[in-house]
Design a protein around this motif. Structure first.
Motif, PDB file in Angstrom:
ATOM      1  N   ALA A 262      26.497  65.245  31.304  1.00 43.16           N
ATOM      2  CA  ALA A 262      26.149  63.835  31.131  1.00 43.16           C
ATOM      3  C   ALA A 262      25.415  63.312  32.364  1.00 43.16           C
ATOM      4  O   ALA A 262      24.437  62.562  32.258  1.00 43.16           O
ATOM      5  N   TRP A 263      25.866  63.722  33.549  1.00 37.80           N
ATOM      6  CA  TRP A 263      25.249  63.286  34.799  1.00 37.80           C
ATOM      7  C   TRP A 263      23.801  63.756  34.901  1.00 37.80           C
ATOM      8  O   TRP A 263      22.900  62.976  35.210  1.00 37.80           O
ATOM      9  N   THR A 264      23.583  65.028  34.654  1.00 37.67           N
ATOM     10  CA  THR A 264      22.229  65.564  34.817  1.00 37.67           C
ATOM     11  C   THR A 264      21.266  65.066  33.741  1.00 37.67           C
ATOM     12  O   THR A 264      20.049  65.131  33.930  1.00 37.67           O
ATOM     13  N   SER A 265      21.812  64.531  32.655  1.00 37.66           N
ATOM     14  CA  SER A 265      20.947  64.009  31.600  1.00 37.66           C
ATOM     15  C   SER A 265      20.402  62.623  31.933  1.00 37.66           C
ATOM     16  O   SER A 265      19.465  62.148  31.287  1.00 37.66           O
ATOM     17  N   LEU A 266      20.972  61.972  32.945  1.00 40.28           N
ATOM     18  CA  LEU A 266      20.546  60.617  33.302  1.00 40.28           C
ATOM     19  C   LEU A 266      19.247  60.636  34.101  1.00 40.28           C
ATOM     20  O   LEU A 266      19.032  61.536  34.925  1.00 40.28           O
ATOM     21  N   PRO A 267      18.407  59.633  33.920  1.00 42.36           N
ATOM     22  CA  PRO A 267      17.258  59.497  34.819  1.00 42.36           C
ATOM     23  C   PRO A 267      17.746  59.181  36.225  1.00 42.36           C
ATOM     24  O   PRO A 267      18.816  58.573  36.397  1.00 42.36           O
ATOM     25  N   PRO A 268      17.032  59.586  37.262  1.00 42.13           N
ATOM     26  CA  PRO A 268      17.490  59.372  38.642  1.00 42.13           C
ATOM     27  C   PRO A 268      17.845  57.926  38.960  1.00 42.13           C
ATOM     28  O   PRO A 268      18.785  57.678  39.724  1.00 42.13           O
ATOM     29  N   VAL A 269      17.119  56.954  38.392  1.00 38.68           N
ATOM     30  CA  VAL A 269      17.428  55.559  38.702  1.00 38.68           C
ATOM     31  C   VAL A 269      18.825  55.193  38.213  1.00 38.68           C
ATOM     32  O   VAL A 269      19.553  54.450  38.870  1.00 38.68           O
ATOM     33  N   TYR A 270      19.264  55.734  37.078  1.00 34.32           N
ATOM     34  CA  TYR A 270      20.614  55.462  36.590  1.00 34.32           C
ATOM     35  C   TYR A 270      21.660  56.143  37.471  1.00 34.32           C
ATOM     36  O   TYR A 270      22.750  55.601  37.687  1.00 34.32           O
ATOM     37  N   GLN A 271      21.340  57.315  37.975  1.00 37.60           N
ATOM     38  CA  GLN A 271      22.265  57.985  38.887  1.00 37.60           C
ATOM     39  C   GLN A 271      22.467  57.155  40.158  1.00 37.60           C
ATOM     40  O   GLN A 271      23.602  57.004  40.638  1.00 37.60           O
ATOM     41  N   GLU A 272      21.383  56.591  40.664  1.00 32.84           N
ATOM     42  CA  GLU A 272      21.496  55.775  41.870  1.00 32.84           C
ATOM     43  C   GLU A 272      22.281  54.485  41.599  1.00 32.84           C
ATOM     44  O   GLU A 272      23.033  54.009  42.453  1.00 32.84           O
ATOM     45  N   VAL A 273      22.124  53.934  40.420  1.00 32.42           N
ATOM     46  CA  VAL A 273      22.887  52.741  40.043  1.00 32.42           C
ATOM     47  C   VAL A 273      24.381  53.058  40.019  1.00 32.42           C
ATOM     48  O   VAL A 273      25.214  52.265  40.490  1.00 32.42           O
ATOM     49  N   ILE A 274      24.752  54.207  39.469  1.00 26.25           N
ATOM     50  CA  ILE A 274      26.159  54.614  39.450  1.00 26.25           C
ATOM     51  C   ILE A 274      26.707  54.708  40.869  1.00 26.25           C
ATOM     52  O   ILE A 274      27.802  54.198  41.169  1.00 26.25           O
ATOM     53  N   LYS A 275      25.990  55.342  41.757  1.00 22.40           N
ATOM     54  CA  LYS A 275      26.450  55.492  43.136  1.00 22.40           C
ATOM     55  C   LYS A 275      26.705  54.135  43.783  1.00 22.40           C
ATOM     56  O   LYS A 275      27.726  53.923  44.455  1.00 22.40           O
ATOM     57  N   THR A 276      25.778  53.214  43.570  1.00 24.90           N
ATOM     58  CA  THR A 276      25.905  51.887  44.167  1.00 24.90           C
ATOM     59  C   THR A 276      27.078  51.117  43.564  1.00 24.90           C
ATOM     60  O   THR A 276      27.847  50.462  44.285  1.00 24.90           O
ATOM     61  N   ALA A 277      27.254  51.189  42.257  1.00 23.35           N
ATOM     62  CA  ALA A 277      28.361  50.501  41.598  1.00 23.35           C
ATOM     63  C   ALA A 277      29.705  51.037  42.072  1.00 23.35           C
ATOM     64  O   ALA A 277      30.670  50.277  42.243  1.00 23.35           O
ATOM     65  N   CYS A 278      29.777  52.336  42.306  1.00 24.74           N
ATOM     66  CA  CYS A 278      31.034  52.933  42.776  1.00 24.74           C
ATOM     67  C   CYS A 278      31.369  52.467  44.188  1.00 24.74           C
ATOM     68  O   CYS A 278      32.541  52.219  44.507  1.00 24.74           O
ATOM     69  N   VAL A 279      30.369  52.349  45.042  1.00 26.96           N
ATOM     70  CA  VAL A 279      30.624  51.853  46.394  1.00 26.96           C
ATOM     71  C   VAL A 279      31.150  50.424  46.341  1.00 26.96           C
ATOM     72  O   VAL A 279      32.084  50.058  47.066  1.00 26.96           O
ATOM     73  N   GLU A 280      30.586  49.587  45.471  1.00 28.19           N
ATOM     74  CA  GLU A 280      31.088  48.216  45.361  1.00 28.19           C
ATOM     75  C   GLU A 280      32.539  48.217  44.894  1.00 28.19           C
ATOM     76  O   GLU A 280      33.379  47.478  45.426  1.00 28.19           O
ATOM     77  N   SER A 281      32.861  49.029  43.915  1.00 25.68           N
ATOM     78  CA  SER A 281      34.238  49.094  43.434  1.00 25.68           C
ATOM     79  C   SER A 281      35.172  49.562  44.537  1.00 25.68           C
ATOM     80  O   SER A 281      36.276  49.034  44.698  1.00 25.68           O
ATOM     81  N   ASN A 282      34.724  50.529  45.316  1.00 23.96           N
ATOM     82  CA  ASN A 282      35.556  51.076  46.382  1.00 23.96           C
ATOM     83  C   ASN A 282      35.910  50.019  47.417  1.00 23.96           C
ATOM     84  O   ASN A 282      37.070  49.878  47.824  1.00 23.96           O
ATOM     85  N   THR A 283      34.929  49.242  47.846  1.00 24.31           N
ATOM     86  CA  THR A 283      35.167  48.236  48.881  1.00 24.31           C
ATOM     87  C   THR A 283      35.860  46.998  48.320  1.00 24.31           C
ATOM     88  O   THR A 283      36.763  46.445  48.939  1.00 24.31           O
TER      89      THR A 283
END
Length: 369
Positions: A262-283
């Motif tokens: 599922a991860w590799t099927s995403l366009p890179p921009v969606y992968q970067e959005v996931i990373k950013t959203a996870c950092v917000e959730s973490n903090t």
């Protein structure tokens, strides 16, 4: 945008992330870098949490909400409570086999797959939340954990932290290490292995089952998170003695777990959005716990809860048992040894620094508290 830059933005805190999100809402591209239109993606997220816990389930919701906001609704993820799709302790299994595209859980629930998975959440006498984030984001920890998760067809990103937890609820006073022997206790991860080494009959139950098990005497003790979440589960109605500190969970991080296909099927921009959203959730999740636990503790103490510290004898016995387990596991498991050796070196370094700066300040500031 490079991954390190995104993480750097996220770590500036909720305010900076909100600003990034507001910008993204108005400027989200409609095409990928190659000019193709960005796809509409709909995922399901299994979690380990009941919806009644606005902190833990809320950490998953933050990820889903921010992803939708930053993609103008083109990429959405629906979070489900533990038990709605799969039981709360089978989230990684569901992600690994593709039952769901992603999950939100704690890696230490899955030490049966690999004991080294515990490091992604927390280990006894390990790193507090600030130190855990330092290890994950800048000490090689995330790269090490992603290498391990890849063996289970999964990639992970930190997405929440509770801070130092409490030591849990007991139906009798625990004064010595001998008092632990024979107790039936709900406690997961390597903390459970330490307790087992000290003579405890360890059980691993999802949050939704803890209250009834404790109330009905199926278990004698249980740890969950801390005052805010524990009160929501009503654990103060099932046991009287509330112990601290939660030495087995000094800084538990939670993970967004994503099926590799599922991860590799995403366009890179969606992968970067996931990373950013996870950092917000973490903090944001860690900040919320620090904001709400103080008032919740006072509420519990007003309900005739007896607050008790673990004795130095118990702490010393537990610490010795913990590091004996780590050394044994490192001698038996190559994955555990690889992560443990790197983690141990980082722990020594950050402990040395925080002993000077954090404890130096806290010792003075709290001397009259």
């Amino acid at each position: 945008m490079k991954r390190r830059q995104l993480i750097g933005y996220g770590l500036t805190g909720a305010a900076s992330t909100a600003a990034l999100t507001a910008c993204a809402q108005s400027t989200t591209p409609t095409t990928a870098g190659d000019g193709e239109a960005l796809p509409t993606v709909r995922w399901k997220m299994a979690t380990s949490w009941p919806k009644s816990l606005d902190t833990l389930f809320g950490a998953a919701e933050i990820v889903c909400d921010r992803i939708a906001a930053m993609t103008d609704g083109r990429f959405t993820i629906e979070p489900y409570a533990g038990g709605e799709i799969v039981p709360g302790l089978q989230v990684l299994d569901a992600v690994q086999d593709g039952t769901v595209e992603c999950g939100h859980s704690a890696s230490y629930y899955y030490v049966g797959k690999s004991p080294a998975l515990a490091f992604g959440t927390t280990v006894p006498f390990g790193l507090n939340a600030q130190q855990q984030n330092a290890w994950l984001y800048h000490g090689g920890g995330l790269e090490a954990m992603q290498k391990l998760y890849a063996k289970f067809n999964t990639i992970n990103f930190p997405a929440g932290n509770t801070g130092v937890q409490m030591g849990g609820w007991f139906n009798k006073e625990i004064n010595t290490a001998n008092d632990l022997k024979g107790l039936k206790m709900r406690i997961p991860g390597l903390g459970g292995k330490v307790m087992a080494k000290l003579g405890v009959n360890v059980q691993n139950l999802p949050g939704s089952e803890i209250f009834l098990a404790l109330e009905r005497g199926a278990i004698d003790a249980a740890e969950w998170v801390g005052p805010y979440d524990d009160e929501k589960l009503g654990l103060q109605k099932a046991a009287q003695f509330y112990y601290y500190p939660g030495w087995w969970e000094p800084g538990p991080a939670f993970d967004m777990m994503i099926n590799m296909e599922a991860w590799t099927s995403l366009p890179p921009v969606y992968q970067e959005v996931i990373k950013t959203a996870c950092v917000e959730s973490n903090t944001s999740t860690l900040a919320k716990y620090d904001a709400v636990n103080g008032a919740a503790l006072q509420s519990l103490l007003g309900a005739d809860v007896e607050l008790k510290p673990f004795s130095d004898e118990i702490l010393a016995a537990a610490e010795q048992a913990a590091f004996e387990i780590y050394e044994e596991s490192a001698s038996e498991d190559a994955d555990f040894k690889e992560i443990y050796d790197q983690w141990k070196e980082f722990r020594a370094s950050v402990y040395g620094w925080n002993r000077l700066n954090e404890l130096g300040f806290a010792g003075f500031a709290n001397k009259d508290a």
